[in-house]
Design a protein around this motif. Structure first.
Motif, short mmCIF file in Angstrom:
data_model
loop_
_atom_site.label_atom_id
_atom_site.label_comp_id
_atom_site.label_asym_id
_atom_site.label_seq_id
_atom_site.Cartn_x
_atom_site.Cartn_y
_atom_site.Cartn_z
N GLY B 264 0.83 -1.20 0.00
CA GLY B 264 0.00 0.00 0.00
C GLY B 264 0.86 1.24 0.00
N LEU B 265 0.73 2.06 1.02
CA LEU B 265 1.53 3.28 1.10
C LEU B 265 2.87 2.97 1.76
N ARG B 266 3.93 3.01 0.97
CA ARG B 266 5.24 2.56 1.45
C ARG B 266 6.19 3.73 1.72
N PRO B 267 6.98 3.66 2.82
CA PRO B 267 7.98 4.70 3.08
C PRO B 267 9.27 4.39 2.32
N VAL B 268 9.75 5.35 1.53
CA VAL B 268 10.96 5.12 0.73
C VAL B 268 11.86 6.36 0.78
N THR B 269 13.13 6.15 0.45
CA THR B 269 14.03 7.30 0.33
C THR B 269 13.84 8.00 -1.01
N PHE B 270 13.40 7.24 -2.02
CA PHE B 270 13.24 7.81 -3.36
C PHE B 270 12.49 6.80 -4.21
N HIS B 271 11.83 7.28 -5.25
CA HIS B 271 11.18 6.36 -6.18
C HIS B 271 11.12 7.06 -7.55
N PRO B 272 10.96 6.27 -8.62
CA PRO B 272 11.14 6.83 -9.97
C PRO B 272 10.09 7.85 -10.40
N ALA B 273 8.97 7.95 -9.68
CA ALA B 273 7.95 8.92 -10.11
C ALA B 273 8.05 10.21 -9.31
N GLN B 350 23.59 9.80 11.94
CA GLN B 350 22.48 9.51 11.02
C GLN B 350 22.15 10.75 10.20
N LEU B 351 21.97 10.56 8.88
CA LEU B 351 21.56 11.68 8.03
C LEU B 351 20.08 11.96 8.25
N ARG B 352 19.79 13.23 8.58
CA ARG B 352 18.39 13.66 8.68
C ARG B 352 17.85 13.82 7.27
N GLN B 353 16.67 13.29 7.03
CA GLN B 353 16.10 13.43 5.69
C GLN B 353 14.60 13.21 5.73
N PRO B 354 13.86 13.91 4.87
CA PRO B 354 12.44 13.61 4.73
C PRO B 354 12.27 12.21 4.15
N ILE B 355 11.17 11.55 4.49
CA ILE B 355 10.86 10.22 3.95
C ILE B 355 9.63 10.36 3.05
N ILE B 356 9.74 9.80 1.84
CA ILE B 356 8.65 9.88 0.87
C ILE B 356 7.68 8.72 1.10
N LEU B 357 6.40 9.00 1.04
CA LEU B 357 5.39 7.95 1.11
C LEU B 357 4.80 7.79 -0.28
N THR B 358 4.91 6.58 -0.82
CA THR B 358 4.46 6.37 -2.19
C THR B 358 3.49 5.19 -2.29
#
Lengths: 324, 395
Positions: B264-273, B350-358
């Motif tokens: 379903g809605l997955r947490p990722v560092t990046f995705h192709p879209a 640890q690198l602080r970074q936003p997490i994308i939900l896709t």
């Protein structure tokens, strides 16, 4: 959210000004909105190709140049009839450009190819392609036309391109994701805004031995997370006294005292404020607010927002026709 | 409205020299990828390309080199893929070759082994392992984490669920240790943000092939039965690090509820879209170079090499100690196509970074969510905060 409107009075008291057309590029609705600079009424909205962003006008006010980013071209419109006249070869994904003060050539940043493309606006051909840093974006030209400045977003540099031989003569490292560059009219200072770095770099372009970074201006607004203070578009008054900086998602314009390199005030405008343009008399500054689909009119002397005007979806760029 | 105007002026020592034709500084980085025996993924979209991670590295090195050319810095990268049992020897070879800056894609045990073998005079950037221990009691001075921790991912998901007012969660987790660790992270996140896990079930990994001709027919019958009769819940959380069942949950679960986590809605560092914040340019550059869509591993190696590149460019040094100190300092910042600067947490690297939900088609949302505040940076609402970590190596 709407701004307090004190327009009517302010406008009545102003001396009669020449009406100029204000052209706003709407990134999402693929249109240009035309606004009258005395009544601030919308006159027209016309189609402008896919994803119009950077926008400019020829010095004679006849030709409107629009970066149609998703069409990989610069579209040229008749500024009066809004008819598309022709396109210019811009290279892929053009975003911002600067025009030579004479109206020719046009210097375009091509984000995808790490190039600045120089286009002859009369012959409509590419004169030169200059390799620059990764993701070129901001473009400016020095008042004496000797240098074109390009900022590259991933390389984080301001490149000084010699307009005679199209070679890069100097590079200055700035903070993350430099977006926009602007000179004071006297050519003594160059400002570069870094969106992610959250600063405006102040560069002395005339320094003996080459341009030098002299200071950086940061921003602070109570109640706003520092990471949302993202400087983008900028304009400086021709008396070289005031620099206006759009702060993107902070929904504010910073007013900077150029002599002191210090923020004097913040003006609340619409959401995701992006680019700016003065009317030719510099009485008014127009800001595009991408997420509230409007533009804010700022009274430059009073340094106050006086009106907002609804435009198309996601307004991005703005230019005002010169006096006739 | 009160607006405080203040200016921060930083006078800079201008030490930059414009374009110099001769490389004054040479920087060599090794990218070491440990390849484990894995099963086929549930979805063909997740097939593992041969050049996973390396392609991201090549792009980052081009980006670094473009800047380097203007500054007289020469960036070089050596790429090595190794079986787990060869990892130590591969590292030895790279070190003997004079490489003391490394980007590592490996499981957490191997990463710790490599870090200890490399020694404190070298610097490793973790571009894969998400285990909590690495940021906690098992942290190492010479390892900085560009990959997010499990807690950052589960906090990102849970913040979104809370923003949607989906406070009652049905947690389904796998039976392998990695699934259990992920489930632990979800339990921690639920407690942190005030969600309630109203029911938990274990989906046993019974092995078997991943590919059958009409497997969906069976899935359509099995999943509803498996999820039947759960206590009233607002959303289902899938904790499936092993890629066994997470993708099967959406639409098939008994109660019509949204699925988040491993399906379903997955947490990722990046995705192709992902296109926001200029990411389109990254995607186009990557696809032109690699001839395929980007995966998380590519982005994490790209980001690791950009971290090194940025530190080298700003310090004009290739010394791991100098670079590490700069990376952990307040001066370090980097744009990463996520709308705000990424920086390091000085307490555990640890690198602080936003997490994308896709939803695997689009960027649906980006965490941290609106309203989650922190005295330092809203990014610190994701993952282990300073008082929570048992890491002492950075003190």
């Amino acid at each position: 959210m709407k701004l307090a409107i004190i327009t009517a009075l302010a406008l009545l008291l102003s001396p009669p000004a020449l009406a100029n057309k204000v052209y706003v590029s709407n990134e999402k609705s693929n249109t240009i909105t035309v606004i009258d600079s005395t009544s601030w009424e919308v006159l027209e909205e016309f189609p402008a190709g896919n994803r119009p962003r950077g926008i400019g006008i020829s010095p004679d006010g006849q030709h409107l140049y629009v970066c149609a980013s998703d069409d990989d071209t610069v579209r040229v419109f008749d500024a009066e009839t809004y008819q598309e006249l022709w396109t210019l070869p811009s290279g892929p994904d053009p975003e911002l450009f600067t025009l030579h003060p004479s109206g020719n050539p046009l210097y375009v940043a091509n984000e995808d190819d790490n190039l600045v493309t120089v286009v002859d606006t009369e012959k409509r051909v590419v004169i030169a392609e200059i390799p620059v840093g990764v993701e070129p974006e901001g473009m400016a030209i020095s008042p004496d036309s000797r240098f074109v400045i390009n900022t590259s977003e991933t390389t984080n540099m301001a490149h000084f391109i010699d307009t005679d031989d199209y070679k890069i003569k100097h590079n200055i490292l700035v903070d993350q994701r430099p977006r926009y560059a602007v000179y004071t009219d006297d050519g003594s200072k160059l400002f570069v805004s870094s969106e992610i770095g959250g600063t405006v770099s102040v560069i002395d372009p005339l320094k003996d031995g080459g341009p030098e970074l002299t200071s950086k201006i940061g921003f602070e607004v109570a109640g706003i997370q520092p990471e949302w203070l993202q400087p983008v578009g900028m304009k400086v008054t021709s008396d070289n006294k005031w620099l206006f900086v759009a702060l993107g998602p902070a929904n504010r314009i910073a007013v900077i005292d150029v002599e002191k390199n210090a923020v004097k005030d913040y003006i609340l405008v619409g959401q995701r404020v992006w680019q700016l343009a003065f009317t030719p008399d510099q009485k008014y500054l127009i800001t595009t607010n991408g997420n509230s689909n409007d533009v804010t009119i700022i009274d430059v002397d009073a340094q106050k927002a006086i009106k907002s005007v609804q435009v198309g979806q996601q307004p991005w760029g703005v230019v005002v026709a010169p006096d006739k | 409205m009160t607006i405080i105007c203040r200016i921060v002026m930083i006078m800079l020592l201008s030490t930059l020299i414009p374009t110099s034709p001769v490389a004054a500084l040479e920087v060599r980085v090794g990218v070491l990828r440990v390849d484990y025996q894995t099963q086929l993924p549930t979805s063909r979209y997740d097939l593992r390309p041969e050049d996973l991670g390396f392609a991201g590295g090549i792009l980052a090195n081009e980006d670094n080199q473009t800047t380097g050319t203007f500054l007289g810095i020469e960036f070089g990268v050596e790429y090595m893929a190794s079986a787990p049992e060869e990892a130590e020897a591969t590292l030895d070879r790279m070190m003997a070759d004079g490489i003391d800056l490394l980007v590592v894609m490996a499981g957490s045990d191997d990463l710790l082994m490599l870090a200890d073998r490399a020694g404190e005079q070298r610097l490793l950037l973790n571009a894969a392992a998400r285990d909590m221990g690495l940021r906690d009691g098992q942290c190492r001075t010479n390892v900085l984490h560009v990959a997010p921790s499990l807690a950052m991912l589960t906090d990102a998901v849970t913040q979104f669920a809370m923003w949607k007012k989906w406070t009652g969660l049905f947690l389904i987790h796998g039976s392998n240790p990695a699934d259990q660790a992920l489930a632990d992270a979800y339990r921690r996140s639920a407690q942190k943000f005030g969600a309630e896990i109203v029911e938990e079930r274990i989906f046993e990994d019974t092995g078997g092939s991943r590919r059958t001709d009409t497997g969906h027919v069976l899935v359509q019958r099995q999943i509803p039965v498996f999820t039947q009769g759960a206590r009233a819940h607002d959303a289902v959380i899938a904790a499936d690090s092993s890629d066994v069942f997470g993708l099967y949950l959406p639409y098939h679960i008994w109660d019509p509820r949204p699925v988040l986590g491993s399906g379903g809605l997955r947490p990722v560092t990046f995705h192709p879209a992902h296109e926001a914040w200029g990411a389109t340019q990254f995607q186009r550059r990557f696809e032109k170079l690699a001839g395929r869509f980007v995966q998380e591993g590519d982005y994490e190696v790209w980001l690791s090499l950009r971290v090194i590149g940025e530190a080298v460019i700003r310090t004009n040094s290739a010394d791991p100690a100098v670079l590490r100190e700069y990376m952990l300092s307040d001066a370090f910042e980097l744009a990463a196509f996520k709308g705000r600067k990424v920086t390091f947490r000085p307490w555990n690297g640890q690198l602080r970074q936003p997490i994308i939900l896709t939803d695997s088609r689009l960027t649906v949302s980006v965490s941290p969510q609106e309203g989650y505040l922190h005295q330092r940076s809203t990014l610190d609402t994701l993952g282990l905060d300073e008082p929570e970590t048992a890491c002492t190596a950075f003190k």
